[in-house]
Motif scaffolding. Structure first.
Motif, PDB file in Angstrom:
ATOM      1  N   ALA A  31     -11.254   4.004   6.220  1.00  0.00           N
ATOM      2  CA  ALA A  31     -10.438   4.225   5.028  1.00  0.00           C
ATOM      3  C   ALA A  31     -11.283   4.802   3.893  1.00  0.00           C
ATOM      4  N   ILE A  58      -1.087   3.565  10.171  1.00  0.00           N
ATOM      5  CA  ILE A  58      -1.148   4.762  11.019  1.00  0.00           C
ATOM      6  C   ILE A  58      -1.417   4.344  12.465  1.00  0.00           C
ATOM      7  N   VAL A 112      -8.402   6.536   1.646  1.00  0.00           N
ATOM      8  CA  VAL A 112      -7.140   5.794   1.603  1.00  0.00           C
ATOM      9  C   VAL A 112      -7.445   4.299   1.713  1.00  0.00           C
ATOM     10  N   SER A 113      -6.389   3.491   1.664  1.00  0.00           N
ATOM     11  CA  SER A 113      -6.591   2.046   1.797  1.00  0.00           C
ATOM     12  C   SER A 113      -6.716   1.651   3.272  1.00  0.00           C
ATOM     13  N   TYR A 115       3.427   4.453   9.927  1.00  0.00           N
ATOM     14  CA  TYR A 115       3.272   5.390   8.810  1.00  0.00           C
ATOM     15  C   TYR A 115       2.892   6.757   9.361  1.00  0.00           C
ATOM     16  N   GLN A 157      -5.043  -0.655   4.562  1.00  0.00           N
ATOM     17  CA  GLN A 157      -3.672  -0.880   5.008  1.00  0.00           C
ATOM     18  C   GLN A 157      -3.033   0.417   5.525  1.00  0.00           C
ATOM     19  N   THR A 158      -3.377   1.545   4.913  1.00  0.00           N
ATOM     20  CA  THR A 158      -2.859   2.831   5.376  1.00  0.00           C
ATOM     21  C   THR A 158      -3.372   3.130   6.777  1.00  0.00           C
ATOM     22  N   PRO A 198       1.210  10.040   8.337  1.00  0.00           N
ATOM     23  CA  PRO A 198       0.379  10.582   7.256  1.00  0.00           C
ATOM     24  C   PRO A 198       0.751  12.029   6.938  1.00  0.00           C
TER      25      PRO A 198
END
Length: 72
Positions: free
Chosen positions: A21, A34, A26-27, A39, A29-30, A41
């Motif tokens: 991350a 993914i 990004v975080s 999610y 969590q992102t 992106p």
């Protein structure tokens, strides 16, 4: 659809989700979302992900023949 290829590529570099991350901006969590397939992106983030891992968009974000059958 889960992105196990991405998870494996990060493990191959010995990166935690947080390390990865930080690398792509990004975080954690992102990255988790993914990998879990929760999610999608942006194209810009996909490119950053691929560049950081030395892979192509096809390697992570284009379904192979087995995945395409699941989508139909």
């Amino acid at each position: 659809m889960k992105n196990l290829k991405l998870k494996a590529a990060c493990a191959g570099k010995d990166w935690s989700q947080q390390d990865f991350a930080n690398e792509v901006g990004v975080s954690r969590q992102t990255i988790s979302a993914i990998e879990k397939g929760n999610y999608n992106p942006s194209v810009n983030l996909c490119i950053k992900i691929c560049q950081s891992l030395g892979k192509t968009l096809d390697d992570f974000f284009w379904p192979d023949s087995r995945d395409r059958k699941k989508l139909i």
